[in-house]
Design a protein around this motif. Sequence first.
Motif, PDB file in Angstrom:
ATOM      1  N   LEU A 103       0.853  -1.179   0.000  1.00  0.00           N
ATOM      2  CA  LEU A 103       0.000   0.000   0.000  1.00  0.00           C
ATOM      3  C   LEU A 103       0.887   1.226   0.000  1.00  0.00           C
ATOM      4  O   LEU A 103       1.810   1.342   0.815  1.00  0.00           O
ATOM      5  CB  LEU A 103      -0.899  -0.008   1.240  1.00  0.00           C
ATOM      6  CG  LEU A 103      -1.912   1.126   1.374  1.00  0.00           C
ATOM      7  CD1 LEU A 103      -2.973   1.018   0.275  1.00  0.00           C
ATOM      8  CD2 LEU A 103      -2.578   1.087   2.745  1.00  0.00           C
ATOM      9  N   SER A 104       0.635   2.146  -0.915  1.00  0.00           N
ATOM     10  CA  SER A 104       1.375   3.399  -0.993  1.00  0.00           C
ATOM     11  C   SER A 104       0.354   4.508  -1.219  1.00  0.00           C
ATOM     12  O   SER A 104      -0.391   4.477  -2.195  1.00  0.00           O
ATOM     13  CB  SER A 104       2.384   3.347  -2.150  1.00  0.00           C
ATOM     14  OG  SER A 104       3.115   4.550  -2.240  1.00  0.00           O
ATOM     15  N   VAL A 105       0.309   5.475  -0.291  1.00  0.00           N
ATOM     16  CA  VAL A 105      -0.756   6.473  -0.311  1.00  0.00           C
ATOM     17  C   VAL A 105      -0.181   7.863  -0.112  1.00  0.00           C
ATOM     18  O   VAL A 105       0.675   8.082   0.764  1.00  0.00           O
ATOM     19  CB  VAL A 105      -1.799   6.198   0.797  1.00  0.00           C
ATOM     20  CG1 VAL A 105      -2.974   7.183   0.684  1.00  0.00           C
ATOM     21  CG2 VAL A 105      -2.305   4.772   0.730  1.00  0.00           C
ATOM     22  N   LEU A 106      -0.671   8.811  -0.908  1.00  0.00           N
ATOM     23  CA  LEU A 106      -0.350  10.222  -0.724  1.00  0.00           C
ATOM     24  C   LEU A 106      -1.615  10.933  -0.267  1.00  0.00           C
ATOM     25  O   LEU A 106      -2.661  10.834  -0.907  1.00  0.00           O
ATOM     26  CB  LEU A 106       0.150  10.838  -2.029  1.00  0.00           C
ATOM     27  CG  LEU A 106       0.644  12.292  -1.928  1.00  0.00           C
ATOM     28  CD1 LEU A 106       1.935  12.360  -1.110  1.00  0.00           C
ATOM     29  CD2 LEU A 106       0.865  12.888  -3.314  1.00  0.00           C
ATOM     30  N   PHE A 107      -1.530  11.651   0.867  1.00  0.00           N
ATOM     31  CA  PHE A 107      -2.672  12.340   1.459  1.00  0.00           C
ATOM     32  C   PHE A 107      -2.632  13.825   1.118  1.00  0.00           C
ATOM     33  O   PHE A 107      -1.550  14.412   0.985  1.00  0.00           O
ATOM     34  CB  PHE A 107      -2.662  12.178   2.981  1.00  0.00           C
ATOM     35  CG  PHE A 107      -2.827  10.773   3.468  1.00  0.00           C
ATOM     36  CD1 PHE A 107      -4.038  10.326   3.962  1.00  0.00           C
ATOM     37  CD2 PHE A 107      -1.761   9.875   3.438  1.00  0.00           C
ATOM     38  CE1 PHE A 107      -4.191   9.029   4.419  1.00  0.00           C
ATOM     39  CE2 PHE A 107      -1.907   8.579   3.901  1.00  0.00           C
ATOM     40  CZ  PHE A 107      -3.124   8.152   4.387  1.00  0.00           C
ATOM     41  N   GLY A 108      -3.804  14.438   1.011  1.00  0.00           N
ATOM     42  CA  GLY A 108      -3.876  15.869   0.796  1.00  0.00           C
ATOM     43  C   GLY A 108      -5.265  16.309   0.424  1.00  0.00           C
ATOM     44  O   GLY A 108      -6.092  15.490  -0.007  1.00  0.00           O
ATOM     45  N   GLY A 130       1.295   3.733  -9.353  1.00  0.00           N
ATOM     46  CA  GLY A 130       1.356   2.773  -8.265  1.00  0.00           C
ATOM     47  C   GLY A 130       1.034   3.345  -6.907  1.00  0.00           C
ATOM     48  O   GLY A 130       1.054   2.610  -5.912  1.00  0.00           O
ATOM     49  N   MET A 131       0.725   4.639  -6.822  1.00  0.00           N
ATOM     50  CA  MET A 131       0.420   5.279  -5.544  1.00  0.00           C
ATOM     51  C   MET A 131      -1.038   5.720  -5.533  1.00  0.00           C
ATOM     52  O   MET A 131      -1.541   6.264  -6.504  1.00  0.00           O
ATOM     53  CB  MET A 131       1.334   6.482  -5.305  1.00  0.00           C
ATOM     54  CG  MET A 131       0.993   7.286  -4.065  1.00  0.00           C
ATOM     55  SD  MET A 131       2.205   8.600  -3.690  1.00  0.00           S
ATOM     56  CE  MET A 131       3.356   7.682  -2.666  1.00  0.00           C
ATOM     57  N   ASP A 178      -4.809  13.834  -6.417  1.00  0.00           N
ATOM     58  CA  ASP A 178      -5.482  13.021  -7.431  1.00  0.00           C
ATOM     59  C   ASP A 178      -5.665  11.592  -6.944  1.00  0.00           C
ATOM     60  O   ASP A 178      -5.006  11.155  -5.988  1.00  0.00           O
ATOM     61  CB  ASP A 178      -4.657  13.008  -8.725  1.00  0.00           C
ATOM     62  CG  ASP A 178      -4.564  14.383  -9.367  1.00  0.00           C
ATOM     63  OD1 ASP A 178      -5.507  15.182  -9.177  1.00  0.00           O
ATOM     64  OD2 ASP A 178      -3.549  14.639 -10.047  1.00  0.00           O
ATOM     65  N   ASP A 179      -6.535  10.833  -7.628  1.00  0.00           N
ATOM     66  CA  ASP A 179      -6.760   9.431  -7.254  1.00  0.00           C
ATOM     67  C   ASP A 179      -5.478   8.615  -7.373  1.00  0.00           C
ATOM     68  O   ASP A 179      -5.239   7.693  -6.598  1.00  0.00           O
ATOM     69  CB  ASP A 179      -7.847   8.810  -8.125  1.00  0.00           C
ATOM     70  CG  ASP A 179      -9.228   9.355  -7.794  1.00  0.00           C
ATOM     71  OD1 ASP A 179      -9.389   9.931  -6.694  1.00  0.00           O
ATOM     72  OD2 ASP A 179     -10.139   9.211  -8.628  1.00  0.00           O
ATOM     73  N   GLU A 180      -4.652   8.936  -8.387  1.00  0.00           N
ATOM     74  CA  GLU A 180      -3.363   8.251  -8.567  1.00  0.00           C
ATOM     75  C   GLU A 180      -2.315   9.325  -8.864  1.00  0.00           C
ATOM     76  O   GLU A 180      -1.975   9.583 -10.013  1.00  0.00           O
ATOM     77  CB  GLU A 180      -3.424   7.230  -9.701  1.00  0.00           C
ATOM     78  CG  GLU A 180      -2.182   6.359  -9.770  1.00  0.00           C
ATOM     79  CD  GLU A 180      -2.256   5.292 -10.858  1.00  0.00           C
ATOM     80  OE1 GLU A 180      -1.370   4.422 -10.878  1.00  0.00           O
ATOM     81  OE2 GLU A 180      -3.195   5.336 -11.675  1.00  0.00           O
TER      82      GLU A 180
END
Length: 434
Positions: free
Chosen positions: A329-334, A344-345, A338-340
Amino acid sequence: MAGSVDDAFDRALTGRDVRVVFQPIVALHSGEVVGVEAFARGPEGAILEHPGPLFGAARRAGRLAELDWVARAAAFEAFTRADLPAAMSLCVNVEPESLGSPCPPDLVEPVSRAESLLRVFVEVTDQALAADPAGLVVAVDRARSSGWGVAVGGLGAVRTSLAALPVVGADLVKVDMSLFRRRDRAEVSAITLSVLRHVETSGAALLIQGVEDAADAEWARALGATYAQGYFFGRPGPLDGEYPVPREPIPLMRMASSEELPRSVFEVVSDLGTTRVTRTQLDELAQVVYRAALTPGAAPVVLASPGVGTVIPDERLADYPTPPTPPLLSVLFGPDVDDEPFEGMRGARVAPTDPVARESFLVVLGEREVVALVAAPSVGEPELVDVVITQDPRRVHQLARSLFGRVQGAPDGAAEPPEARDDEADPRRGRLRR
């Protein structure tokens, strides 16, 4: 052929014609049955009797979550009718696709009754974490609020879940004997030691699945397992109404729900003491922390936020290379992500009023090490930030669990977990569908 199977599935599910069979769970030190695991079956004597066609038809029809609820309700009702000792545990499974799905109205009553009467362990897998982190948190919280336990199953089939295992906070950790039969020795050693380390540090109980003979049972004891299940102890079948009262029920651990955790990630670590740095230095520190994700081993989990108004220049992205093992699982919050945001994130959009929107963080869960960098704007000095770096597993896992609650299910077409399972063909082990 598929059409006739799908029509039969529609009739069976609409009519709630789903059966369950049960396999005993035994305490290795005494041999007594302390619980059972439920497995779903279709109408007896038909092709849907077998789990492969049953769940395949459910996926094609987009009704997997409904089937999951029907199977669990059937297990609850059968267990209640059998009038088993109150100390007996029932293990049921939650498909990743049904984590965030509400209970169908006609099943609310038996499910609610089970929540008040039965001693249940809800079993999830690493696939659930990758598919729907927020749904997983909800499922675990609901289990805890009902006084139920949580189990993580399928360990050993793949290595992906090991880094995130502590975040789930399972009472029961289940390892399949197939691990010791199908994998090379180096891989087996790495997985085994990771699981044993988690059991030792967390207090979770270890259960070995797929025990087929006395030699398997002895190996389970040698590993320090408390519980076991498999053909050696009993095949899936109807409940036996003569189970004696377990002298020692499968224990439950206390774990805070996600609602009890601070919403601000900085609040979790601020008492550790902060260091005031420039934003350039913050980026350098983040690169140091990120290297933990590049250590060979199980698929890591990476959770990150650059903070409001912070843009990482393209030339700096090379300083954050893709880990050798693709992340579970690799996630960018904000607030505007964007959805991706990157290949891969996954993107996790948070409200501008959410404390996470104002904070910068990088959380890395690896198989052997965990680390978090958390920063917040310095009061009165907006060009500077207050930073905390911690490798305290308890704190880092708290951070991760709080953040998981903000990550919705994977978008359609998202990649499967890094390694594929092959347990579909084996009706003796694994999920409730077996």
